[in-house]
Scaffold this active site. Structure first.
Site, short mmCIF file in Angstrom:
data_model
loop_
_atom_site.label_atom_id
_atom_site.label_comp_id
_atom_site.label_asym_id
_atom_site.label_seq_id
_atom_site.Cartn_x
_atom_site.Cartn_y
_atom_site.Cartn_z
N CYS A 115 104.48 30.30 44.73
CA CYS A 115 105.14 31.41 44.01
C CYS A 115 106.29 32.03 44.80
O CYS A 115 107.12 32.73 44.22
CB CYS A 115 104.12 32.48 43.63
SG CYS A 115 102.72 31.82 42.74
N HIS A 255 107.22 39.27 42.14
CA HIS A 255 106.53 38.13 41.53
C HIS A 255 105.58 38.65 40.46
O HIS A 255 104.89 39.65 40.65
CB HIS A 255 105.76 37.38 42.62
CG HIS A 255 104.87 36.30 42.08
ND1 HIS A 255 105.31 35.36 41.17
CD2 HIS A 255 103.56 36.03 42.30
CE1 HIS A 255 104.31 34.56 40.87
NE2 HIS A 255 103.24 34.94 41.53
N ASN A 285 101.87 34.15 34.74
CA ASN A 285 102.31 33.76 36.08
C ASN A 285 102.90 32.35 36.01
O ASN A 285 102.18 31.39 35.74
CB ASN A 285 101.10 33.82 37.02
CG ASN A 285 101.46 33.49 38.46
OD1 ASN A 285 102.53 32.98 38.75
ND2 ASN A 285 100.52 33.76 39.36
O1 UT7 Z 1 100.61 33.97 42.02
C1 UT7 Z 1 99.91 33.79 43.20
C2 UT7 Z 1 99.08 34.94 43.56
N1 UT7 Z 1 98.08 35.19 42.57
C3 UT7 Z 1 97.64 36.41 42.44
O2 UT7 Z 1 98.17 37.28 43.10
C4 UT7 Z 1 96.48 36.67 41.54
C5 UT7 Z 1 95.54 37.62 42.22
N2 UT7 Z 1 94.33 37.92 41.52
C6 UT7 Z 1 94.25 38.57 40.34
O3 UT7 Z 1 95.25 38.81 39.70
C7 UT7 Z 1 92.91 39.07 39.87
O4 UT7 Z 1 91.98 38.95 40.92
C8 UT7 Z 1 92.36 38.33 38.63
C9 UT7 Z 1 93.14 38.76 37.39
C10 UT7 Z 1 92.45 36.85 38.82
C11 UT7 Z 1 90.90 38.71 38.39
O5 UT7 Z 1 90.77 40.11 38.29
P1 UT7 Z 1 89.66 40.89 39.13
O6 UT7 Z 1 89.73 42.29 38.74
O7 UT7 Z 1 89.86 40.55 40.59
O8 UT7 Z 1 88.33 40.27 38.56
P2 UT7 Z 1 87.18 39.47 39.32
O9 UT7 Z 1 87.64 38.13 39.72
O10 UT7 Z 1 86.57 40.35 40.36
O11 UT7 Z 1 86.13 39.31 38.14
C12 UT7 Z 1 85.53 40.45 37.50
C13 UT7 Z 1 84.64 39.98 36.38
C14 UT7 Z 1 83.68 38.86 36.79
O12 UT7 Z 1 82.43 39.07 36.12
P3 UT7 Z 1 81.19 39.76 36.88
O13 UT7 Z 1 80.93 38.89 38.07
O14 UT7 Z 1 81.69 41.13 37.26
O15 UT7 Z 1 80.14 39.74 35.85
C15 UT7 Z 1 84.33 37.62 36.25
O16 UT7 Z 1 83.39 36.60 35.97
O17 UT7 Z 1 85.44 39.43 35.32
C16 UT7 Z 1 84.95 38.13 34.97
N3 UT7 Z 1 86.07 37.32 34.50
C17 UT7 Z 1 86.46 37.29 33.20
N4 UT7 Z 1 85.99 37.93 32.10
C18 UT7 Z 1 86.63 37.69 30.95
C19 UT7 Z 1 86.89 36.51 35.22
N5 UT7 Z 1 87.81 35.95 34.41
C20 UT7 Z 1 87.57 36.43 33.16
C21 UT7 Z 1 88.19 36.23 31.92
N6 UT7 Z 1 87.70 36.88 30.84
N7 UT7 Z 1 89.26 35.42 31.77
#
Ligand code: UT7
Length: 328
Positions: A115, A255, A285
């Site tokens: 990225c 980004h 993204n």
């Molecule tokens: O471009 C390169 C760099 N990339 C980035 O900078 C991306 C960085 N990361 C992020 O943007 C975020 O971490 C995400 C958007 C990917 C995820 O958000 P988060 O707030 O960190 O969520 P998480 O991974 O901690 O997941 C929270 C919950 C989980 O469920 P439990 O364990 O709390 O029951 C996941 O299983 O959300 C669940 N989850 C979803 N639920 C519905 C993960 N993906 C989804 C989904 N729909 N698509």
């Protein structure tokens, strides 16, 4: 030797026609428009057609950038393409794009900084222009992430999209200038965001296909934390390097990975909403393409004018990070 100034003379972009909305994704994996919107800010993304690749999309963006710069393809001396989704391991995507555009005499190579690729590419172009080695350089970002997205993995498939954009970097005789660029990286974070299969470590086999190793993997939450820290640090570093005060920033183009990351960087720089460009709701993204696509749209919408102080800041797989101070 007196060094010259480099600036972005022209830009172009291309996104495929097909749009995939959050509601479409609800039918594919266990997710919801509400979750995607509140956690990321993304509403829809564009998906390449079967016959579209990084080279075809990159060539479309490049054609527009060359025209926008008032040049012809024959005026291009060097092509640098930033992509993690090249058409194939080799020939490089720049060579394929040169062939589409009928460019026969330019140097061609690709770089891979995920990225952060566009700013890494700009940094190389800047050096060649500064020394007078080349006059017009195409820096292209083109990504077909839909081909390396695991459409069964809700942790990643809701995040990414396909897009291309290009910039012609040339010698400047006026005020416009790429003032300063800062690059960083730390391979210790490599396994937080990566694509394990298909290289010399895990060449394609039945097992790599079965184990879904040809798709991107991300530990989202851990990546998020480093992204916030490194993007904020990079933004502050470039202001210091370029001797620009927070209050003198006219536009920040970060980004576009996650609205919450962007908001935290915005807070670090103490910028009002009108000084931060965001279009991730439309494209998701698109890796190296997010910043030049946003740049293109910011200019189109009149949000960025010649003479403005522009800050770019990126973060991605590697991890890599980068920032740039530009007098547009
Ligand atoms: O471009 C390169 C760099 N990339 C980035 O900078 C991306 C960085 N990361 C992020 O943007 C975020 O971490 C995400 C958007 C990917 C995820 O958000 P988060 O707030 O960190 O969520 P998480 O991974 O901690 O997941 C929270 C919950 C989980 O469920 P439990 O364990 O709390 O029951 C996941 O299983 O959300 C669940 N989850 C979803 N639920 C519905 C993960 N993906 C989804 C989904 N729909 N698509």
């Amino acid at each position: 030797m007196k060094l010259k100034q480099a600036y972005i003379k022209g830009i172009g972009m291309y996104v495929p026609k097909k749009v995939l909305t959050n509601h479409d994704l609800e039918k594919m994996v266990d997710t919801s428009d509400e979750w995607i919107t509140t956690r990321t800010g993304i509403k829809e993304r564009h998906i390449a057609a079967k016959n579209e690749t990084s080279s075809t999309m990159g060539a479309e963006a490049a054609k527009e950038a060359i025209k926008n710069a008032g040049l012809k393809p024959k005026d291009i001396d060097l092509i640098i393409t930033n992509t993690i989704t090249p058409d194939m391991p080799f020939p490089n995507t720049s060579a394929l794009i040169a062939n589409i555009l009928g460019i026969k005499k330019a140097g061609v190579f690709d770089i891979e900084a995920a990225c952060s690729g566009f700013i890494y590419g700009l940094s190389i172009a800047k050096q060649y222009i500064r020394t007078g080695e080349y006059k017009n350089i195409l820096v292209i970002s083109s990504e077909v992430l839909s081909r390396v997205t695991d459409w069964e993995d809700r942790n990643t498939c809701v995040l990414f999209g396909d897009a291309a954009a290009a910039a012609v970097v040339s010698e400047s005789s006026g005020k416009s200038e790429i003032i300063s660029i800062y690059l960083g990286g730390d391979g210790a974070y490599g396994d937080l965001l990566y694509l394990p299969g298909g290289g010399s470590l895990h060449p394609a086999t039945e097992a790599t296909v079965k184990n879904r190793m040809h798709y991107m993997k991300m530990k989202g939450n851990e990546t998020f934390k480093v992204a916030v820290t490194k993007m904020s640090e990079s933004a502050l570093t470039i202001l210091e390097k370029a001797n620009i005060k927070k209050s003198d920033v006219d536009l920040l183009i970060p980004h576009q990975a996650n609205m919450r990351i962007i908001k935290m960087v915005q807070k670090t720089l103490e910028l009002s909403d009108d000084k931060v460009y965001i279009n991730l709701q439309k494209y998701g993204n698109t890796s190296a393409a997010t910043i030049p696509v946003a740049l293109y749209e910011a200019v189109q919408e009149g949000r960025l004018k010649r003479g403005d102080n522009l800050i770019l800041v990126a973060f991605g797989g590697g991890f890599t990070w980068a920032s740039a101070a530009i007098r547009w």
